[in-house]
Scaffold this motif. Structure first.
Motif, PDB file in Angstrom:
ATOM      1  N   TRP A 106       0.814  -1.213   0.000  1.00  0.00           N
ATOM      2  CA  TRP A 106       0.000   0.000   0.000  1.00  0.00           C
ATOM      3  C   TRP A 106       0.853   1.273   0.000  1.00  0.00           C
ATOM      4  CZ3 TRP A 106      -4.675  -0.803   3.856  1.00  0.00           C
ATOM      5  CH2 TRP A 106      -5.551  -1.750   3.285  1.00  0.00           C
ATOM      6  N   ARG A 161       3.097   1.984  -1.965  1.00  0.00           N
ATOM      7  CA  ARG A 161       3.442   2.361  -3.337  1.00  0.00           C
ATOM      8  C   ARG A 161       2.218   2.499  -4.241  1.00  0.00           C
ATOM      9  NH1 ARG A 161       6.842  -1.500  -1.574  1.00  0.00           N
ATOM     10  NH2 ARG A 161       5.741  -3.175  -2.683  1.00  0.00           N
ATOM     11  N   ARG A 162       1.044   2.291  -3.688  1.00  0.00           N
ATOM     12  CA  ARG A 162      -0.136   2.356  -4.541  1.00  0.00           C
ATOM     13  C   ARG A 162      -0.457   3.801  -4.918  1.00  0.00           C
ATOM     14  NH1 ARG A 162      -5.203  -0.244  -2.010  1.00  0.00           N
ATOM     15  NH2 ARG A 162      -6.315   1.006  -3.555  1.00  0.00           N
ATOM     16  N   ARG A 163      -1.062   3.975  -6.076  1.00  0.00           N
ATOM     17  CA  ARG A 163      -1.312   5.309  -6.599  1.00  0.00           C
ATOM     18  C   ARG A 163      -2.736   5.791  -6.359  1.00  0.00           C
ATOM     19  NH1 ARG A 163       2.122   5.895 -12.212  1.00  0.00           N
ATOM     20  NH2 ARG A 163       4.037   4.910 -11.442  1.00  0.00           N
ATOM     21  N   THR A 164      -3.578   4.930  -5.888  1.00  0.00           N
ATOM     22  CA  THR A 164      -4.960   5.318  -5.603  1.00  0.00           C
ATOM     23  C   THR A 164      -5.244   5.126  -4.117  1.00  0.00           C
ATOM     24  OG1 THR A 164      -5.737   3.079  -6.080  1.00  0.00           O
ATOM     25  CG2 THR A 164      -5.752   4.686  -7.902  1.00  0.00           C
ATOM     26  N   VAL A 195      -1.130   6.347   4.096  1.00  0.00           N
ATOM     27  CA  VAL A 195      -1.871   5.906   2.911  1.00  0.00           C
ATOM     28  C   VAL A 195      -3.219   6.634   2.900  1.00  0.00           C
ATOM     29  CG1 VAL A 195      -2.849   3.946   1.676  1.00  0.00           C
ATOM     30  CG2 VAL A 195      -0.775   3.639   3.079  1.00  0.00           C
ATOM     31  N   ARG A 228     -10.141   6.955   0.782  1.00  0.00           N
ATOM     32  CA  ARG A 228     -11.191   7.674   0.071  1.00  0.00           C
ATOM     33  C   ARG A 228     -12.548   7.472   0.748  1.00  0.00           C
ATOM     34  NH1 ARG A 228     -10.576   5.743  -4.960  1.00  0.00           N
ATOM     35  NH2 ARG A 228     -12.220   4.165  -4.816  1.00  0.00           N
TER      36      ARG A 228
END
Length: 317
Positions: free
Chosen positions: A186, A188-191, A271, A274
């Motif tokens: 997580w 490195r995740r982009r969303t 992180v 949303r």
């Protein structure tokens, strides 16, 4: 019930001053009154008692035999009143010097020290003896129990569920963050992580009764999560949760205050999430009444609402 013949203490003090100083003018000067005011009040006192207390002559006034007798009794009453006043003052002094409080871990570790420094400075600026504060650190559940049983005059909790039967006031808002180890996928995740993903993930959490865990579960269920994954690890201290997350065990949600140093040193990574505002209200608790107990407890509550950490949000008490 006291008889209406019992004069007020101020009248007895005036009579005792006349007896001690020997004249109405001297008594008036001692009490900050004019001779005329003392003379008028003496007549009112004589009327209340029903006996002449002064012999008035062109050369001055002296106490009658009845006046001397009543003045002697008055001296005893005034001495008892002074002892009562001193005793009450000592109780207030003891209360002012000692205060037992309880707080959940994040508040105790990152906010209470700031509040206590501010309280000491405030008292010193007023020439007061600084309060000795006894702090008990636990989770929100144990803090509520200490206030309810009277073992703490004041408590500070992070839980969104306010206990019945106790008075409460919101003092600050606290930001919470989802954090992972730098090696976690997580990081490195982009969303952003969705609410559904977070609810379905086994996290590193605090124990049951912790405000941090209580708030997260409340936010997730309020946002529509029907089921929550069981925690991967439950730990009893915030420091242990941080260490487990940094070791790569699993993600976790903690106060931004608690992970500030870890983020600065890149031991943890935030992180984004949303659709889930990770904020909570920090609350002061006390046993009864619209306001905290008068004295240092009330002062500390006001300070808690005004002295902020770097990332705090003020509340009005």
């Amino acid at each position: 019930m006291l008889s209406p013949r019992i004069p007020e203490l101020s009248a007895l003090e005036m009579l005792a001053s006349v007896d001690e100083l020997g004249s109405l003018s001297a008594a008036g000067k001692h009490l900050g009154l004019s001779q005329q005011a003392v003379s008028s009040r003496m007549r009112s006192l004589e009327s209340q008692i029903g006996s002449a207390l002064l012999t008035r002559t062109p050369r001055g006034s002296t106490l009658t035999e009845a006046g001397v007798l009543v003045a002697g009794w008055a001296a005893e009453v005034l001495a008892a009143a002074e002892r009562l006043d001193a005793g009450i003052a000592s109780l207030r002094s003891d209360a002012a010097r000692q205060l037992k409080i309880a707080a959940s871990q994040t508040i105790a570790e990152h906010l209470v020290p700031l509040w206590l420094v501010a309280l000491r400075r405030q008292q010193e600026s007023l020439g007061l003896t600084p309060t000795v504060v006894e702090l008990t650190v636990g989770n929100s559940e144990s803090t509520v129990a200490m206030v309810r049983t009277g073992h703490a005059s004041l408590g500070f909790i992070e839980s969104p569920h306010l206990p019945p039967g106790l008075s409460a006031a919101a003092v600050q808002d606290d930001e919470m963050v989802l954090v992972v180890a730098p090696e976690h996928p997580w990081a490195r995740r982009r969303t952003p992580v969705t609410t559904r993903e977070l609810a379905a993930t086994a996290l590193v959490t605090r124990e049951h009764g912790s405000g941090t865990r209580d708030v997260l579960e409340h936010l997730l269920t309020t946002a529509g999560a029907e089921t929550l994954a069981e925690p991967l690890v439950e730990l009893s201290t915030t420091a242990a949760v941080r260490s487990a997350i940094a070791a790569g065990t699993a993600p976790g949600v903690l106060s931004a205050l608690a992970v500030r140093d870890d983020l600065a040193l890149h031991r943890l990574v935030v992180v984004p999430v949303r659709g889930l505002p990770l904020r909570r209200t920090l609350t002061a608790l006390w046993q009864a009444g619209g306001s905290p107990p008068l004295g240092p407890a009330r002062d500390l509550t006001a300070i808690a609402a005004s002295v902020l950490p770097i990332s705090g949000t003020r509340r009005k008490v």
